[in-house]
Scaffold this motif. Structure first.
Motif, PDB file in Angstrom:
ATOM      1  N   GLU A  54      22.104  79.176  17.502  1.00 22.22           N
ATOM      2  CA  GLU A  54      22.164  80.627  17.617  1.00 22.22           C
ATOM      3  C   GLU A  54      23.418  81.087  18.359  1.00 22.22           C
ATOM      4  OE1 GLU A  54      18.455  81.644  19.404  1.00 22.22           O
ATOM      5  OE2 GLU A  54      17.318  81.490  17.516  1.00 22.22           O
ATOM      6  N   TRP A  55      23.976  80.218  19.205  1.00 23.73           N
ATOM      7  CA  TRP A  55      25.201  80.545  19.924  1.00 23.73           C
ATOM      8  C   TRP A  55      26.367  80.824  18.974  1.00 23.73           C
ATOM      9  CZ3 TRP A  55      29.183  77.249  18.787  1.00 23.73           C
ATOM     10  CH2 TRP A  55      28.839  75.988  18.282  1.00 23.73           C
ATOM     11  N   CYS A  56      26.246  80.386  17.736  1.00 20.76           N
ATOM     12  CA  CYS A  56      27.323  80.613  16.767  1.00 20.76           C
ATOM     13  C   CYS A  56      27.558  82.094  16.501  1.00 20.76           C
ATOM     14  CB  CYS A  56      27.029  79.889  15.460  1.00 20.76           C
ATOM     15  SG  CYS A  56      27.265  78.095  15.534  1.00 20.76           S
ATOM     16  N   SER A  57      26.577  82.952  16.835  1.00 18.95           N
ATOM     17  CA  SER A  57      26.803  84.397  16.716  1.00 18.95           C
ATOM     18  C   SER A  57      27.979  84.826  17.582  1.00 18.95           C
ATOM     19  CB  SER A  57      25.544  85.171  17.117  1.00 18.95           C
ATOM     20  OG  SER A  57      24.543  85.061  16.133  1.00 18.95           O
ATOM     21  N   ASN A  58      28.102  84.224  18.755  1.00 20.50           N
ATOM     22  CA  ASN A  58      29.251  84.522  19.612  1.00 20.50           C
ATOM     23  C   ASN A  58      30.551  84.072  18.948  1.00 20.50           C
ATOM     24  OD1 ASN A  58      27.940  85.550  22.116  1.00 20.50           O
ATOM     25  ND2 ASN A  58      27.001  83.523  22.122  1.00 20.50           N
ATOM     26  N   LEU A  59      30.538  82.891  18.378  1.00 16.20           N
ATOM     27  CA  LEU A  59      31.717  82.375  17.697  1.00 16.20           C
ATOM     28  C   LEU A  59      32.080  83.253  16.501  1.00 16.20           C
ATOM     29  CD1 LEU A  59      33.891  80.224  17.300  1.00 16.20           C
ATOM     30  CD2 LEU A  59      32.185  78.818  16.116  1.00 16.20           C
ATOM     31  N   TYR A  60      31.071  83.742  15.801  1.00 14.05           N
ATOM     32  CA  TYR A  60      31.319  84.616  14.656  1.00 14.05           C
ATOM     33  C   TYR A  60      32.055  85.883  15.088  1.00 14.05           C
ATOM     34  CZ  TYR A  60      30.519  88.268  11.243  1.00 14.05           C
ATOM     35  OH  TYR A  60      30.709  89.313  10.375  1.00 14.05           O
ATOM     36  N   HIS A  61      31.556  86.541  16.134  1.00 15.46           N
ATOM     37  CA  HIS A  61      32.194  87.782  16.578  1.00 15.46           C
ATOM     38  C   HIS A  61      33.604  87.513  17.102  1.00 15.46           C
ATOM     39  CE1 HIS A  61      28.930  90.551  15.885  1.00 15.46           C
ATOM     40  NE2 HIS A  61      28.090  89.658  16.378  1.00 15.46           N
ATOM     41  N   LEU A  62      33.788  86.389  17.779  1.00 14.08           N
ATOM     42  CA  LEU A  62      35.127  86.011  18.215  1.00 14.08           C
ATOM     43  C   LEU A  62      36.040  85.801  17.015  1.00 14.08           C
ATOM     44  CD1 LEU A  62      37.305  85.042  20.142  1.00 14.08           C
ATOM     45  CD2 LEU A  62      36.134  82.825  20.272  1.00 14.08           C
ATOM     46  N   SER A  63      35.555  85.092  16.017  1.00 12.36           N
ATOM     47  CA  SER A  63      36.357  84.816  14.827  1.00 12.36           C
ATOM     48  C   SER A  63      36.715  86.095  14.084  1.00 12.36           C
ATOM     49  CB  SER A  63      35.586  83.862  13.907  1.00 12.36           C
ATOM     50  OG  SER A  63      36.335  83.555  12.759  1.00 12.36           O
ATOM     51  N   LYS A  64      35.766  87.016  14.000  1.00 13.03           N
ATOM     52  CA  LYS A  64      36.011  88.278  13.300  1.00 13.03           C
ATOM     53  C   LYS A  64      37.114  89.078  13.995  1.00 13.03           C
ATOM     54  CE  LYS A  64      32.953  91.644  13.446  1.00 13.03           C
ATOM     55  NZ  LYS A  64      31.787  92.518  13.180  1.00 13.03           N
ATOM     56  N   HIS A  65      37.047  89.161  15.306  1.00 12.53           N
ATOM     57  CA  HIS A  65      38.080  89.878  16.054  1.00 12.53           C
ATOM     58  C   HIS A  65      39.409  89.123  16.033  1.00 12.53           C
ATOM     59  CE1 HIS A  65      36.119  93.380  17.792  1.00 12.53           C
ATOM     60  NE2 HIS A  65      35.020  92.653  17.901  1.00 12.53           N
ATOM     61  N   PHE A  66      39.334  87.810  16.019  1.00 16.94           N
ATOM     62  CA  PHE A  66      40.560  87.020  16.052  1.00 16.94           C
ATOM     63  C   PHE A  66      41.424  87.311  14.824  1.00 16.94           C
ATOM     64  CE2 PHE A  66      42.874  82.840  16.223  1.00 16.94           C
ATOM     65  CZ  PHE A  66      43.450  83.051  17.465  1.00 16.94           C
ATOM     66  N   GLY A  67      40.804  87.415  13.668  1.00 15.72           N
ATOM     67  CA  GLY A  67      41.559  87.767  12.478  1.00 15.72           C
ATOM     68  C   GLY A  67      42.219  89.126  12.606  1.00 15.72           C
ATOM     69  N   GLU A  68      41.495  90.092  13.162  1.00 19.01           N
ATOM     70  CA  GLU A  68      42.040  91.437  13.316  1.00 19.01           C
ATOM     71  C   GLU A  68      43.186  91.481  14.320  1.00 19.01           C
ATOM     72  OE1 GLU A  68      41.354  94.205  11.549  1.00 19.01           O
ATOM     73  OE2 GLU A  68      40.200  92.795  10.324  1.00 19.01           O
ATOM     74  N   LEU A  69      43.040  90.766  15.425  1.00 18.56           N
ATOM     75  CA  LEU A  69      44.093  90.822  16.434  1.00 18.56           C
ATOM     76  C   LEU A  69      45.346  90.080  15.977  1.00 18.56           C
ATOM     77  CD1 LEU A  69      44.309  87.993  18.398  1.00 18.56           C
ATOM     78  CD2 LEU A  69      42.040  88.812  19.034  1.00 18.56           C
ATOM     79  N   LEU A  70      45.178  89.040  15.166  1.00 17.72           N
ATOM     80  CA  LEU A  70      46.347  88.360  14.616  1.00 17.72           C
ATOM     81  C   LEU A  70      47.110  89.270  13.661  1.00 17.72           C
ATOM     82  CD1 LEU A  70      44.929  84.787  13.943  1.00 17.72           C
ATOM     83  CD2 LEU A  70      46.473  85.491  15.783  1.00 17.72           C
ATOM     84  N   LYS A  71      46.375  90.102  12.944  1.00 15.16           N
ATOM     85  CA  LYS A  71      47.025  91.087  12.074  1.00 15.16           C
ATOM     86  C   LYS A  71      47.825  92.079  12.911  1.00 15.16           C
ATOM     87  CE  LYS A  71      46.042  94.546   8.504  1.00 15.16           C
ATOM     88  NZ  LYS A  71      44.968  95.267   7.761  1.00 15.16           N
ATOM     89  N   LEU A  72      47.252  92.536  14.016  1.00 11.00           N
ATOM     90  CA  LEU A  72      47.951  93.457  14.902  1.00 11.00           C
ATOM     91  C   LEU A  72      49.205  92.825  15.484  1.00 11.00           C
ATOM     92  CD1 LEU A  72      44.945  95.035  16.863  1.00 11.00           C
ATOM     93  CD2 LEU A  72      46.346  96.142  15.112  1.00 11.00           C
ATOM     94  N   ARG A  73      49.145  91.542  15.823  1.00 10.81           N
ATOM     95  CA  ARG A  73      50.328  90.870  16.370  1.00 10.81           C
ATOM     96  C   ARG A  73      51.439  90.799  15.335  1.00 10.81           C
ATOM     97  NH1 ARG A  73      50.337  84.777  18.843  1.00 10.81           N
ATOM     98  NH2 ARG A  73      49.762  84.247  16.695  1.00 10.81           N
ATOM     99  N   TRP A  74      51.076  90.454  14.124  1.00 11.32           N
ATOM    100  CA  TRP A  74      52.056  90.389  13.043  1.00 11.32           C
ATOM    101  C   TRP A  74      52.720  91.758  12.847  1.00 11.32           C
ATOM    102  CZ3 TRP A  74      50.567  89.645   7.202  1.00 11.32           C
ATOM    103  CH2 TRP A  74      51.727  89.458   6.453  1.00 11.32           C
ATOM    104  N   GLU A  75      51.922  92.822  12.894  1.00  9.61           N
ATOM    105  CA  GLU A  75      52.464  94.166  12.713  1.00  9.61           C
ATOM    106  C   GLU A  75      53.339  94.582  13.896  1.00  9.61           C
ATOM    107  OE1 GLU A  75      48.875  96.362  12.182  1.00  9.61           O
ATOM    108  OE2 GLU A  75      48.732  95.922  10.029  1.00  9.61           O
ATOM    109  N   ARG A  76      53.021  94.094  15.090  1.00 12.63           N
ATOM    110  CA  ARG A  76      53.803  94.451  16.276  1.00 12.63           C
ATOM    111  C   ARG A  76      55.123  93.705  16.329  1.00 12.63           C
ATOM    112  NH1 ARG A  76      52.737  92.863  22.434  1.00 12.63           N
ATOM    113  NH2 ARG A  76      54.344  94.175  23.379  1.00 12.63           N
ATOM    114  N   PHE A  77      55.139  92.488  15.823  1.00 11.63           N
ATOM    115  CA  PHE A  77      56.359  91.678  15.843  1.00 11.63           C
ATOM    116  C   PHE A  77      56.785  91.338  14.408  1.00 11.63           C
ATOM    117  CE2 PHE A  77      54.221  90.594  19.901  1.00 11.63           C
ATOM    118  CZ  PHE A  77      55.240  90.882  20.806  1.00 11.63           C
TER     119      PHE A  77
END
Length: 212
Positions: A45-68
């Motif tokens: 059940e702890w994988c729910s935490n990993l899921y939310h981390l993974s979901k945000h990680f994709g979004e923040l990597l997109k933001l980094r690419w757009e910033r640089f």
């Protein structure tokens, strides 16, 4: 006159911190010491935490690419391209073993703290710090996490482990960015050491919370 810490010194100092902290975490942290050893859905059940981390990680990597957009390398663009579908892969795996859809659950506070730190690395840190925090530190820890999980998941008989197998290879590649670090001032190196230690601590607390 600003004193410069060359890239070799930066690499030596930062890699030493990450290596020693990761060694300590693997010896002491709940995630590594008490990882589930039975093939029961509820143990993951702890994988729910990993899921939310993974979901945000994709979004923040997109933001980094757009910033640089004009960096001299392709790490920011390729990292996003490779991560953007991973949360959905994990979601399908979780549902496939009998867990609730992770979208029905919230991440715990420890995971939210780490997610927030990653967004800070994208939005407020320079290129060097972003590479050191997100890639060298966070992906370095992630590589150890996935190697550990994948090995045990295989041993206890889970199938369809593509999500876990991919990360065993990809996160090692994503963490290998020291050659992209540019010279920093001594003051910048001191800040980097502080933030890398903070990131290691935040990872340690988050991982420990997943299996309490």
């Amino acid at each position: 006159m600003t004193t410069v810490a060359n890239s070799e010194l930066v690499i030596s100092r930062i890699s030493s911190i990450i290596s020693s902290e990761l060694d300590r975490v693997k010896k002491e942290n709940n995630f590594f010491q008490n990882f589930p050893s039975e093939k029961k859905a509820e143990s993951f059940e702890w994988c729910s935490n990993l899921y939310h981390l993974s979901k945000h990680f994709g979004e923040l990597l997109k933001l980094r690419w757009e910033r640089f957009p004009d960096v001299e390398h392709e790490v920011f663009s390729t990292h996003y391209d490779e991560e953007k579908d991973h949360a959905e892969m994990l979601r399908k795996w979780m549902i496939g073993i009998g867990l609730d859809d992770p979208e029905l659950h919230k991440a715990n506070y420890e995971t939210e703290h780490f997610i927030s730190l990653q967004y800070r690395a994208v939005a407020a840190m320079d290129e060097n710090l972003s590479l050191l925090i997100i890639n060298s530190t966070s992906e370095g820890f992630a590589h150890a996490v996935y190697l550990h999980a994948y090995k045990i998941l295989q041993e206890i008989g889970f199938s369809n482990l593509e999500y876990w197998a991919i990360h065993c290879e990809a996160d090692e590649e994503h963490s290998d960015v020291y050659h992209l670090i540019k010279d920093m001032s001594v003051q910048q190196l001191e800040e980097a050491e502080h933030l890398v230690k903070y990131t290691c601590n935040t990872l340690d607390v988050m991982l420990d919370s997943w299996l309490k």
